[in-house]
Design a protein around this motif. Structure first.
Motif, PDB file in Angstrom:
ATOM      1  N   THR A   1      -6.731 -20.451 -62.414  1.00  0.00           N
ATOM      2  CA  THR A   1      -7.981 -20.513 -61.938  1.00  0.00           C
ATOM      3  C   THR A   1      -8.523 -19.269 -61.991  1.00  0.00           C
ATOM      4  O   THR A   1      -9.655 -18.845 -62.461  1.00  0.00           O
ATOM      5  N   LEU A   2      -7.843 -18.333 -61.512  1.00  0.00           N
ATOM      6  CA  LEU A   2      -8.272 -16.733 -61.627  1.00  0.00           C
ATOM      7  C   LEU A   2      -8.457 -16.263 -63.066  1.00  0.00           C
ATOM      8  O   LEU A   2      -9.571 -15.609 -63.126  1.00  0.00           O
ATOM      9  N   LEU A   3      -7.791 -16.721 -64.158  1.00  0.00           N
ATOM     10  CA  LEU A   3      -8.177 -16.131 -65.574  1.00  0.00           C
ATOM     11  C   LEU A   3      -9.472 -16.894 -66.133  1.00  0.00           C
ATOM     12  O   LEU A   3      -9.960 -16.432 -66.861  1.00  0.00           O
ATOM     13  N   ALA A   4      -9.451 -18.365 -65.550  1.00  0.00           N
ATOM     14  CA  ALA A   4     -10.292 -19.131 -65.966  1.00  0.00           C
ATOM     15  C   ALA A   4     -11.823 -18.398 -65.396  1.00  0.00           C
ATOM     16  O   ALA A   4     -12.944 -18.164 -66.340  1.00  0.00           O
TER      17      ALA A   4
ATOM     18  N   CYS B   1     -12.166 -15.110 -64.696  1.00  0.00           N
ATOM     19  CA  CYS B   1     -12.558 -13.981 -65.430  1.00  0.00           C
ATOM     20  C   CYS B   1     -12.896 -14.337 -66.919  1.00  0.00           C
ATOM     21  O   CYS B   1     -13.687 -13.521 -67.321  1.00  0.00           O
ATOM     22  N   GLY B   2     -12.350 -15.423 -67.330  1.00  0.00           N
ATOM     23  CA  GLY B   2     -12.906 -15.833 -68.857  1.00  0.00           C
ATOM     24  C   GLY B   2     -14.515 -16.126 -68.881  1.00  0.00           C
ATOM     25  O   GLY B   2     -15.167 -16.062 -69.625  1.00  0.00           O
ATOM     26  N   LEU B   3     -14.780 -16.830 -67.692  1.00  0.00           N
ATOM     27  CA  LEU B   3     -16.208 -17.259 -67.598  1.00  0.00           C
ATOM     28  C   LEU B   3     -17.271 -15.854 -67.479  1.00  0.00           C
ATOM     29  O   LEU B   3     -18.205 -15.981 -67.946  1.00  0.00           O
ATOM     30  N   VAL B   4     -16.855 -15.225 -66.639  1.00  0.00           N
ATOM     31  CA  VAL B   4     -17.534 -13.996 -66.325  1.00  0.00           C
ATOM     32  C   VAL B   4     -17.555 -13.138 -67.579  1.00  0.00           C
ATOM     33  O   VAL B   4     -18.572 -12.754 -68.062  1.00  0.00           O
ATOM     34  N   ILE B   5     -16.579 -12.951 -68.343  1.00  0.00           N
ATOM     35  CA  ILE B   5     -16.505 -12.229 -69.694  1.00  0.00           C
ATOM     36  C   ILE B   5     -17.401 -13.088 -70.676  1.00  0.00           C
ATOM     37  O   ILE B   5     -18.107 -12.364 -71.443  1.00  0.00           O
TER      38      ILE B   5
ATOM     39  N   ALA C   1      -4.091 -14.881 -72.399  1.00  0.00           N
ATOM     40  CA  ALA C   1      -5.116 -15.235 -71.560  1.00  0.00           C
ATOM     41  C   ALA C   1      -5.378 -13.785 -70.794  1.00  0.00           C
ATOM     42  O   ALA C   1      -6.634 -13.773 -70.364  1.00  0.00           O
ATOM     43  N   TRP C   2      -4.357 -13.367 -70.247  1.00  0.00           N
ATOM     44  CA  TRP C   2      -4.668 -11.934 -69.423  1.00  0.00           C
ATOM     45  C   TRP C   2      -5.284 -11.031 -70.354  1.00  0.00           C
ATOM     46  O   TRP C   2      -6.152 -10.253 -69.958  1.00  0.00           O
ATOM     47  N   GLY C   3      -4.833 -10.765 -71.488  1.00  0.00           N
ATOM     48  CA  GLY C   3      -5.705  -9.921 -72.467  1.00  0.00           C
ATOM     49  C   GLY C   3      -7.063 -10.155 -72.766  1.00  0.00           C
ATOM     50  O   GLY C   3      -7.944  -9.332 -72.645  1.00  0.00           O
ATOM     51  N   ALA C   4      -7.186 -11.555 -73.194  1.00  0.00           N
ATOM     52  CA  ALA C   4      -8.482 -11.891 -73.530  1.00  0.00           C
ATOM     53  C   ALA C   4      -9.627 -11.999 -72.205  1.00  0.00           C
ATOM     54  O   ALA C   4     -10.731 -11.846 -72.436  1.00  0.00           O
ATOM     55  N   CYS C   5      -9.271 -12.408 -71.104  1.00  0.00           N
ATOM     56  CA  CYS C   5      -9.957 -12.546 -69.989  1.00  0.00           C
ATOM     57  C   CYS C   5      -9.925 -11.413 -69.057  1.00  0.00           C
ATOM     58  O   CYS C   5     -10.727 -10.476 -68.802  1.00  0.00           O
ATOM     59  N   ALA C   6      -8.758 -11.179 -68.328  1.00  0.00           N
ATOM     60  CA  ALA C   6      -8.726 -10.276 -67.383  1.00  0.00           C
ATOM     61  C   ALA C   6      -8.774  -8.845 -67.671  1.00  0.00           C
ATOM     62  O   ALA C   6      -9.526  -8.118 -67.271  1.00  0.00           O
ATOM     63  N   ALA C   7      -7.818  -8.518 -68.866  1.00  0.00           N
ATOM     64  CA  ALA C   7      -7.778  -7.289 -69.335  1.00  0.00           C
ATOM     65  C   ALA C   7      -9.323  -6.598 -69.818  1.00  0.00           C
ATOM     66  O   ALA C   7      -9.656  -5.845 -69.662  1.00  0.00           O
ATOM     67  N   ALA C   8      -9.765  -7.919 -70.545  1.00  0.00           N
ATOM     68  CA  ALA C   8     -11.253  -7.354 -71.262  1.00  0.00           C
ATOM     69  C   ALA C   8     -12.175  -7.344 -70.186  1.00  0.00           C
ATOM     70  O   ALA C   8     -13.315  -6.564 -70.230  1.00  0.00           O
ATOM     71  N   LEU C   9     -12.020  -8.106 -69.106  1.00  0.00           N
ATOM     72  CA  LEU C   9     -13.246  -7.879 -67.994  1.00  0.00           C
ATOM     73  C   LEU C   9     -13.024  -6.442 -67.251  1.00  0.00           C
ATOM     74  O   LEU C   9     -13.902  -5.870 -67.068  1.00  0.00           O
ATOM     75  N   ILE C  10     -11.749  -6.091 -67.073  1.00  0.00           N
ATOM     76  CA  ILE C  10     -11.625  -4.990 -66.503  1.00  0.00           C
ATOM     77  C   ILE C  10     -11.922  -3.685 -67.274  1.00  0.00           C
ATOM     78  O   ILE C  10     -12.671  -2.803 -66.801  1.00  0.00           O
ATOM     79  N   ALA C  11     -11.697  -3.789 -68.588  1.00  0.00           N
ATOM     80  CA  ALA C  11     -12.110  -2.876 -69.608  1.00  0.00           C
ATOM     81  C   ALA C  11     -13.802  -2.620 -69.602  1.00  0.00           C
ATOM     82  O   ALA C  11     -14.142  -1.555 -69.497  1.00  0.00           O
TER      83      ALA C  11
END
Length: 443
Positions: free
Chosen positions: A56-59, A61-65, A115-125
């Motif tokens: 859910t958290l990664l999803a 992040c994915g929606l936001v990114i 998924a972390w790289g594509a969503c969470a890490a990309a959003l943080i960056a």
């Protein structure tokens, strides 16, 4: 019998190996629901669906990114960027998975890393880089220098730290799946592949948007130039950076638990190297095209070749560990003498699965595959025990793995012995009894 089979085994290996009896009476083996080692199931049978919180958290992040990238590139630019950025992903994932064939890690870990790289890490960056660049531009009143500082100093620190978080989480929470350098390389590679995928969508989408605005098309377009540089010439750039972090964590996994300082310093050293190489790569663009090609030809390509060699060497080292750690179990009667030789060859492993499939179908092939995985885990566990990194539950883990091997031995042992003979790794006469109606030892 081959001379390789006759080689002397340790008469009193340390730690001691349990005796092989007809009736298994392992007190330390837990109930099936609490097994530490489970068969490697196909992707669609993975237990990853249970991790609803992480998904859910990664999803989110994915929606936001997705919203942020689409806002910058537009719908059409996003579609073009997505289609082009997707091209190198299967190749990179297949390459890293190939490195992990000796003891394949569970897909749930790799999908989480991607998924972390594509969503969470990309959003943080995106958020951190934008904030830092704007703050520097306001503080210095020089937007151009702010962009340069952001690209060469801020971005490498933020992006590599964000990607390293995925490696750290798997290292801490999935420790039994993270046993050495190859695991670090694979997890870091999947994380960086996901990050590069999202970043490429943004760059390609922006280039397409500019081409539409200025009426450029064909080979002279910014989209074509970006595609050549990011997809064709340097699809391995982000994986190359983050793999250095993965190597640091992999080296820490091989270090004895009592050496806490070394286990802390090695990942930090890997992260520092990743940031440095990333900064060098980003800084090459500041010096124009010649600076880019100089860094690319003189540093990036040799570094990529060196890390590729290191990854392949680490994989061969894993096979060597299997070949050297399993013979004591053969001497104790748990496995046949030829099995360590078959299990230390990827070709023999495949041949054993194929032989089992010809005799009994896919269920037997799956049993052989599971047997290979458990035997490999047993070899690595014993290797860690010799190094003092196995942990206090070594006995329980060893007994559980031997339990799993015993359950599949009647199917897997003949197939692996046949594979050792068929690949020329050992020469033994065919057995007197058939393998349930079929003798796989006949050429």
């Amino acid at each position: 019998m081959s001379d390789r089979i006759r080689q002397p085994y340790p008469t009193a290996p340390h730690p001691a190996i349990p005796a092989c009896d007809e009736q298994l009476l392992f007190d330390a083996v837990p109930e099936p629901a609490r097994w530490r080692y489970k068969p490697r199931r196909a992707l669609w049978r993975s237990a990853a669906v249970r991790a609803w919180t992480v998904i859910t958290l990664l999803a989110l992040c994915g929606l936001v990114i997705l919203a942020l990238v689409r806002e910058q590139t537009g719908t059409e630019g996003f579609a073009v960027g997505l289609a082009l950025a997707l091209l190198p992903v299967p190749l990179l994932m297949a390459a890293f998975r190939w490195l992990d064939r000796v003891e394949p890690g569970p897909w749930r870990n790799l999908l989480f890393a991607f998924a972390w790289g594509a969503c969470a890490a990309a959003l943080i960056a995106i958020i951190a880089n934008s904030f830092a660049t704007q703050w520097i531009a306001t503080a210095t009143a020089d937007p151009r220098s702010a962009d340069t500082i952001g690209a060469t100093i801020i971005a490498p620190v933020v992006e590599e730290s964000a990607k390293a978080a995925a490696v750290l989480l798997i290292f801490l929470l999935r420790r039994k799946d993270f046993t050495g350098i190859v695991d670090g390389v694979v997890v870091a590679g999947f994380t960086a592949t996901g990050f590069a995928f999202t970043e490429n969508i943004l760059y390609l989408g922006n280039a397409f948007l500019e081409d539409q605005e200025f009426g450029r098309s064909g080979f002279a377009s910014g989209t074509a130039a970006t595609f050549v540089v990011r997809i064709l010439m340097s699809p391995f750039a982000h994986p190359l950076f983050t793999v250095l972090t993965g190597i640091g964590f992999g080296a820490a996994a091989l270090t004895a638990r009592r050496r806490r300082l070394r286990r802390t310093v090695l990942p930090l050293l890997g992260l520092t190297l990743a940031i440095g190489v990333h900064a060098l790569w980003n800084g090459s663009a500041v010096f124009g095209p010649w600076g880019f090609f100089a860094v690319y030809g003189l540093f990036m390509v040799p570094a990529f070749a060196l890390l590729t060699w290191l990854a392949v060497w680490s994989r061969q080292r894993e096979l060597h560990t299997v070949a050297t750690q399993l013979p004591p179990y053969a001497a104790a009667g748990w496995i046949s003498p030829a099995e360590p030789l078959a299990l230390s060859s990827m070709r023999a492993r495949t041949l054993a699965r194929d032989a089992a499939a010809r005799v009994h179908g896919s269920a037997a092939a799956r049993a052989v595959s599971e047997y290979e995985g458990f035997a490999t885990s047993l070899a690595f566990l014993r290797h860690r025990a010799h190094q003092g990194t196995a942990g206090p539950d070594f006995t329980a883990r060893e007994q559980e793995l031997l339990h799993h091997l015993w359950q599949r031995k009647h199917v897997a042992s003949p197939a692996l012995t046949y594979a050792a003979r068929a690949t020329g790794r050992v020469r033994i006469p065919p057995p007197h009894r058939d393998y349930e109606g079929y003798n796989p030892y006949r050429g």
